[in-house]
Design an enzyme around this catalytic site. Structure first.
Site, PDB file in Angstrom:
ATOM      1  N   HIS A  19     -43.011 -38.927 -71.791  1.00  0.00           N
ATOM      2  CA  HIS A  19     -42.985 -40.395 -71.899  1.00  0.00           C
ATOM      3  C   HIS A  19     -43.309 -40.836 -73.327  1.00  0.00           C
ATOM      4  O   HIS A  19     -42.650 -41.712 -73.886  1.00  0.00           O
ATOM      5  CB  HIS A  19     -44.036 -41.037 -70.973  1.00  0.00           C
ATOM      6  CG  HIS A  19     -43.772 -40.889 -69.509  1.00  0.00           C
ATOM      7  ND1 HIS A  19     -44.705 -40.393 -68.633  1.00  0.00           N
ATOM      8  CD2 HIS A  19     -42.687 -41.189 -68.751  1.00  0.00           C
ATOM      9  CE1 HIS A  19     -44.218 -40.406 -67.402  1.00  0.00           C
ATOM     10  NE2 HIS A  19     -42.988 -40.873 -67.449  1.00  0.00           N
ATOM     11  N   LYS A  43     -44.533 -46.545 -53.085  1.00  0.00           N
ATOM     12  CA  LYS A  43     -44.764 -45.202 -53.644  1.00  0.00           C
ATOM     13  C   LYS A  43     -46.251 -44.901 -53.618  1.00  0.00           C
ATOM     14  O   LYS A  43     -47.061 -45.775 -53.933  1.00  0.00           O
ATOM     15  CB  LYS A  43     -44.281 -45.165 -55.098  1.00  0.00           C
ATOM     16  CG  LYS A  43     -42.926 -44.535 -55.275  1.00  0.00           C
ATOM     17  CD  LYS A  43     -42.752 -44.137 -56.736  1.00  0.00           C
ATOM     18  CE  LYS A  43     -41.360 -43.694 -57.069  1.00  0.00           C
ATOM     19  NZ  LYS A  43     -41.198 -43.504 -58.513  1.00  0.00           N
ATOM     20  N   ARG A  96     -33.683 -36.517 -68.745  1.00  0.00           N
ATOM     21  CA  ARG A  96     -34.125 -35.121 -68.839  1.00  0.00           C
ATOM     22  C   ARG A  96     -32.937 -34.247 -68.510  1.00  0.00           C
ATOM     23  O   ARG A  96     -31.930 -34.298 -69.173  1.00  0.00           O
ATOM     24  CB  ARG A  96     -35.294 -34.886 -67.871  1.00  0.00           C
ATOM     25  CG  ARG A  96     -36.583 -35.473 -68.376  1.00  0.00           C
ATOM     26  CD  ARG A  96     -37.649 -35.493 -67.329  1.00  0.00           C
ATOM     27  NE  ARG A  96     -37.329 -36.509 -66.330  1.00  0.00           N
ATOM     28  CZ  ARG A  96     -38.204 -37.045 -65.497  1.00  0.00           C
ATOM     29  NH1 ARG A  96     -39.440 -36.642 -65.521  1.00  0.00           N
ATOM     30  NH2 ARG A  96     -37.844 -37.967 -64.638  1.00  0.00           N
ATOM     31  N   SER A 134     -44.158 -36.127 -64.547  1.00  0.00           N
ATOM     32  CA  SER A 134     -45.496 -36.431 -64.024  1.00  0.00           C
ATOM     33  C   SER A 134     -45.721 -35.685 -62.715  1.00  0.00           C
ATOM     34  O   SER A 134     -46.800 -35.176 -62.454  1.00  0.00           O
ATOM     35  CB  SER A 134     -45.638 -37.928 -63.754  1.00  0.00           C
ATOM     36  OG  SER A 134     -45.442 -38.649 -64.927  1.00  0.00           O
TER      37      SER A 134
HETATM   38  P1  ADP Z   1     -41.542 -39.350 -63.617  1.00  0.00           P
HETATM   39  O1  ADP Z   1     -40.178 -38.999 -63.099  1.00  0.00           O
HETATM   40  O2  ADP Z   1     -42.065 -38.357 -64.592  1.00  0.00           O
HETATM   41  O3  ADP Z   1     -42.514 -39.788 -62.571  1.00  0.00           O
HETATM   42  P2  ADP Z   1     -41.324 -42.146 -64.511  1.00  0.00           P
HETATM   43  O4  ADP Z   1     -40.841 -42.869 -63.326  1.00  0.00           O
HETATM   44  O5  ADP Z   1     -42.660 -42.513 -64.984  1.00  0.00           O
HETATM   45  O6  ADP Z   1     -41.279 -40.585 -64.470  1.00  0.00           O
HETATM   46  O7  ADP Z   1     -40.254 -42.239 -65.666  1.00  0.00           O
HETATM   47  C1  ADP Z   1     -40.014 -43.332 -66.474  1.00  0.00           C
HETATM   48  C2  ADP Z   1     -38.847 -43.017 -67.361  1.00  0.00           C
HETATM   49  O8  ADP Z   1     -39.218 -41.976 -68.264  1.00  0.00           O
HETATM   50  C3  ADP Z   1     -37.593 -42.515 -66.654  1.00  0.00           C
HETATM   51  O9  ADP Z   1     -36.471 -43.021 -67.345  1.00  0.00           O
HETATM   52  C4  ADP Z   1     -37.670 -41.019 -66.816  1.00  0.00           C
HETATM   53  O10 ADP Z   1     -36.395 -40.429 -66.774  1.00  0.00           O
HETATM   54  C5  ADP Z   1     -38.282 -40.938 -68.210  1.00  0.00           C
HETATM   55  N1  ADP Z   1     -38.941 -39.664 -68.455  1.00  0.00           N
HETATM   56  C6  ADP Z   1     -40.016 -39.152 -67.819  1.00  0.00           C
HETATM   57  N2  ADP Z   1     -40.339 -37.945 -68.319  1.00  0.00           N
HETATM   58  C7  ADP Z   1     -39.443 -37.692 -69.317  1.00  0.00           C
HETATM   59  C8  ADP Z   1     -39.230 -36.599 -70.232  1.00  0.00           C
HETATM   60  N3  ADP Z   1     -39.975 -35.502 -70.185  1.00  0.00           N
HETATM   61  N4  ADP Z   1     -38.216 -36.687 -71.097  1.00  0.00           N
HETATM   62  C9  ADP Z   1     -37.421 -37.787 -71.125  1.00  0.00           C
HETATM   63  N5  ADP Z   1     -37.562 -38.836 -70.293  1.00  0.00           N
HETATM   64  C10 ADP Z   1     -38.560 -38.799 -69.410  1.00  0.00           C
END
Ligand code: ADP
Length: 166
Positions: A19, A43, A96, A134
């Site tokens: 992030h 969630k 990702r 996460s």
């Molecule tokens: P997670 O899937 O890790 O619970 P979130 O819902 O918090 O993630 O993700 C918020 C945004 O950040 C999404 O667009 C997700 O694809 C992106 N994201 C999370 N981790 C990464 C990473 N390692 N690399 C690139 N983008 C990421």
């Protein structure tokens, strides 16, 4: 010149180095970056909204020389309504593996129907951070695996503490 407001939404449960990588990149391409922490009652989160927001704010303050144009706001309800209220021009998402693509593709399509003025921009983290999620960080940590390289140090200690308590 037109000011570009970017909105980077997510659960951030908790914030990872993946992030943060996206936040660093996004903050360079917009004038103001809003990190939108989704409340989403449906969630089940490990960290509540205040904890998730505080963890992000702590990282913003540690990295304030690199990301001074960024702030965190929690939101409930439809992303596009929140984006409209903020007058955001673009939504930032991180990509990702290929596995993210299907979901993101559909969501971007639907969001574009709701408001065609707001573009979604995809960014990729560096190779080192691309696979971090996460969810896996929490799972690995719960099983006593070493997650130190996936999350900031301050998050690591909070996560350890939280999991020991549960
Ligand atoms: P997670 O899937 O890790 O619970 P979130 O819902 O918090 O993630 O993700 C918020 C945004 O950040 C999404 O667009 C997700 O694809 C992106 N994201 C999370 N981790 C990464 C990473 N390692 N690399 C690139 N983008 C990421």
């Amino acid at each position: 010149m037109k000011q570009i407001i970017g909105l980077y939404p997510g659960s951030f449960d908790p914030i990872t180095n993946g992030h943060l990588d996206i936040i660093f990149r996004a903050s360079k391409i917009v004038n103001t970056l809003i990190i939108g922490v989704a409340i989403n009652e449906k969630k089940k989160h490990l960290f509540d909204m205040t904890e998730r927001t505080n963890l992000i704010n702590e990282q913003l303050s540690i990295n304030k020389t690199k990301i001074s144009n960024t702030k965190v706001i929690a939101f409930n309800g439809l992303l596009m309504n929140f984006a409209q209220n903020l007058k955001a021009n673009i939504i930032i998402r991180g990509l990702r593996a290929v596995s993210d693509f299907d979901y993101e593709f559909q969501m971007t399509g639907m969001n574009a129907r709701l408001n065609s003025e707001i573009e979604t921009v995809f960014l990729m983290a560096s190779e080192k951070h691309q696979f971090i999620s996460s969810r896996f960080v929490k799972e690995i940590c719960m099983l006593d695996g070493d997650v130190k390289s996936f999350i900031p140090e301050e998050v690591f200690y909070k996560l350890k503490k939280k999991l020991n308590k549960n």
